[in-house]
Design a protein around this motif. Structure first.
Motif, short mmCIF file in Angstrom:
data_model
loop_
_atom_site.label_atom_id
_atom_site.label_comp_id
_atom_site.label_asym_id
_atom_site.label_seq_id
_atom_site.Cartn_x
_atom_site.Cartn_y
_atom_site.Cartn_z
N MET A 138 -71.05 -21.46 47.68
CA MET A 138 -71.45 -20.25 47.54
C MET A 138 -70.48 -20.10 48.98
O MET A 138 -69.88 -18.80 49.16
N SER A 139 -71.13 -20.77 50.14
CA SER A 139 -70.14 -20.56 51.82
C SER A 139 -68.81 -20.90 51.11
O SER A 139 -67.73 -19.55 51.83
N SER A 140 -68.03 -21.30 50.11
CA SER A 140 -66.60 -21.10 49.57
C SER A 140 -65.89 -19.84 49.57
O SER A 140 -65.11 -19.95 49.47
N TYR A 141 -67.33 -19.01 49.14
CA TYR A 141 -66.22 -17.47 48.48
C TYR A 141 -67.23 -16.52 49.58
O TYR A 141 -66.39 -15.51 48.99
N MET A 142 -67.49 -16.82 50.08
CA MET A 142 -67.83 -16.38 51.67
C MET A 142 -67.33 -16.15 52.84
O MET A 142 -65.48 -17.18 52.52
N LYS A 143 -65.94 -14.76 53.45
CA LYS A 143 -65.54 -14.59 54.60
C LYS A 143 -65.37 -16.34 55.64
O LYS A 143 -66.41 -16.01 55.76
N LYS A 144 -64.63 -16.40 55.18
CA LYS A 144 -64.64 -17.72 56.54
C LYS A 144 -64.59 -17.14 57.57
O LYS A 144 -64.13 -16.68 58.56
N GLN A 145 -65.82 -18.22 58.57
CA GLN A 145 -66.60 -17.83 59.61
C GLN A 145 -65.45 -18.68 61.02
O GLN A 145 -65.38 -18.56 61.85
N GLY A 146 -63.91 -19.41 60.64
CA GLY A 146 -63.45 -20.00 61.46
C GLY A 146 -64.22 -21.88 61.94
O GLY A 146 -64.82 -21.71 61.34
N SER A 147 -62.96 -22.66 62.74
CA SER A 147 -63.35 -23.20 62.52
C SER A 147 -63.45 -24.54 63.78
O SER A 147 -63.59 -25.40 64.09
N SER A 148 -63.11 -23.26 64.98
CA SER A 148 -63.80 -23.68 66.77
C SER A 148 -65.15 -23.99 66.92
O SER A 148 -65.64 -23.83 65.93
N GLY A 149 -64.89 -25.05 67.29
CA GLY A 149 -65.85 -26.11 67.60
C GLY A 149 -67.03 -24.93 68.98
O GLY A 149 -68.15 -25.87 69.40
N LYS A 150 -66.93 -24.58 69.49
CA LYS A 150 -67.14 -23.64 70.55
C LYS A 150 -67.58 -22.51 70.22
O LYS A 150 -66.66 -21.90 69.62
N ARG A 151 -68.75 -21.73 70.43
CA ARG A 151 -68.96 -20.31 70.45
C ARG A 151 -67.51 -19.08 71.35
O ARG A 151 -68.04 -20.23 73.35
N SER A 152 -66.94 -18.82 71.03
CA SER A 152 -65.78 -18.11 72.50
C SER A 152 -67.51 -17.34 73.49
O SER A 152 -67.19 -16.51 74.57
N ALA A 159 -74.18 -23.70 59.12
CA ALA A 159 -75.43 -22.71 58.28
C ALA A 159 -75.52 -22.44 57.08
O ALA A 159 -75.60 -21.94 56.41
N SER A 160 -74.24 -21.66 57.43
CA SER A 160 -73.88 -20.93 56.01
C SER A 160 -73.53 -22.04 55.48
O SER A 160 -73.61 -21.30 53.39
N ARG A 161 -72.98 -23.02 55.43
CA ARG A 161 -72.40 -23.91 54.34
C ARG A 161 -73.84 -24.98 53.78
O ARG A 161 -73.85 -25.05 52.54
N ALA A 162 -74.35 -24.54 55.15
CA ALA A 162 -76.28 -25.27 54.12
C ALA A 162 -76.54 -24.85 53.51
O ALA A 162 -77.32 -24.95 52.36
N ALA A 163 -76.73 -22.91 53.20
CA ALA A 163 -77.06 -22.14 52.27
C ALA A 163 -76.58 -22.48 51.12
O ALA A 163 -77.17 -22.21 49.96
N GLY A 164 -75.21 -22.43 51.37
CA GLY A 164 -74.30 -22.18 49.79
C GLY A 164 -74.35 -23.46 49.24
O GLY A 164 -74.94 -23.60 48.05
N HIS A 165 -73.96 -24.59 50.59
CA HIS A 165 -74.56 -26.49 49.05
C HIS A 165 -75.87 -25.86 48.20
O HIS A 165 -76.24 -26.56 47.25
N ALA A 166 -77.55 -25.33 49.14
CA ALA A 166 -78.32 -25.71 48.72
C ALA A 166 -78.29 -24.66 46.90
O ALA A 166 -78.90 -24.92 46.23
N PHE A 167 -77.38 -23.92 46.78
CA PHE A 167 -77.90 -23.12 46.12
C PHE A 167 -76.59 -23.58 44.88
O PHE A 167 -76.44 -24.08 43.18
N GLU A 168 -75.20 -24.14 45.45
CA GLU A 168 -73.80 -24.70 44.28
C GLU A 168 -74.60 -26.09 44.16
O GLU A 168 -73.52 -26.35 43.06
N THR A 169 -75.17 -27.11 44.63
CA THR A 169 -76.14 -27.60 43.49
C THR A 169 -76.38 -27.80 42.49
O THR A 169 -76.04 -28.37 41.50
N VAL A 170 -77.70 -26.65 42.41
CA VAL A 170 -77.96 -26.36 41.01
C VAL A 170 -77.02 -25.92 39.87
O VAL A 170 -76.71 -25.99 38.92
N VAL A 171 -76.10 -25.11 41.14
CA VAL A 171 -75.53 -24.52 39.70
C VAL A 171 -74.05 -25.89 39.07
O VAL A 171 -74.02 -25.10 38.18
#
Length: 222
Positions: A1-15, A145-157
């Motif tokens: 799922m997360s691969s279809y959501m808008k990208k959240q960025g890749s920085s390891g720190k919150r501004s 967190a977004s990826r984790a939610a997506g993974h739960a869904f994508e695994t079943v698909v």
């Protein structure tokens, strides 16, 4: 799922991440954070993103107007924490829905029901999870967190479709679009009222019929 959501960025720190400060009188540091998050979720549930302000969150938590900024940096920082917790809760709901179900179709239908049920029960949180402009775009925890939610869904698909990774990706996009679109329409009351339990039950019955049409347990449309 997360691969279809808008990208959240890749920085390891919150501004606008958490900063240490002295807790408000009557609160320990962690307790104040929890109080502000709870207040924010209450505002979102009642008034949506448009009605959210840091001042109102502070008022409901019973702290000074400056307290949210001390702990979360700004409104984006606080709302990002709300979104992270939303994704965590959604991932748990999706995993629990699939647990104990026999067969990929039954798992997918159960997850579809769980996805929309989550949206109906937590409308403010759900909409904030996808309000990218209101969140900290480069927050690493949000992305995880977004990826984790997506993974739960994508695994079943992937279990349902089999085939190549490309085919599974296409099927996951179609399945997620179906339940997410239904959830958005439901929140706009296109299938009935979301203001009471009876209305929500009616919406879920409609969704069950839709999912049974798309992914019947028998593998053939009735």
């Amino acid at each position: 799922m997360s691969s279809y959501m808008k990208k959240q960025g890749s920085s390891g720190k919150r501004s606008a991440g958490l900063t240490r400060s002295k807790p408000e009188p009557g609160y320990h540091h962690g307790e104040l954070q929890e109080a502000l998050i709870a207040a924010s979720e209450a505002i979102l549930a009642e008034q949506g993103a448009e009605g959210f302000t840091l001042r109102e969150a502070a008022r409901r938590a019973g702290v000074s107007p400056a307290a949210p900024s001390h702990h979360f940096g700004n409104a984006q920082g606080l709302l990002t924490e709300v979104a992270i917790r939303g994704y965590d809760a959604l991932a748990e709901a999706l995993r629990a829905a699939a647990s104990g179900k026999q067969g990929a179709r039954e798992k997918l239908r159960a997850q579809g029901l769980a996805y929309v049920d989550f949206a109906l029960r937590h409308p403010g949180r759900f909409q904030m999870m996808f309000a990218n402009k209101r969140l900290v775009a480069d927050d690493a925890r949000l992305k995880q967190a977004s990826r984790a939610a997506g993974h739960a869904f994508e695994t079943v698909v992937a279990e349902l479709v089999g085939g190549t990774a490309k085919e599974a990706k296409t099927a996951a996009a179609a399945a997620w679009s179906t339940v997410h679109g239904f959830a958005k329409l439901a929140l706009e009351e296109k299938f009935g009222s979301v203001r009471n339990e009876g209305g929500r039950r009616e919406i879920m019955m409609t969704l069950d019929q839709v999912l049974n049409y798309l992914w019947p347990a028998s593998g053939a449309r009735r």
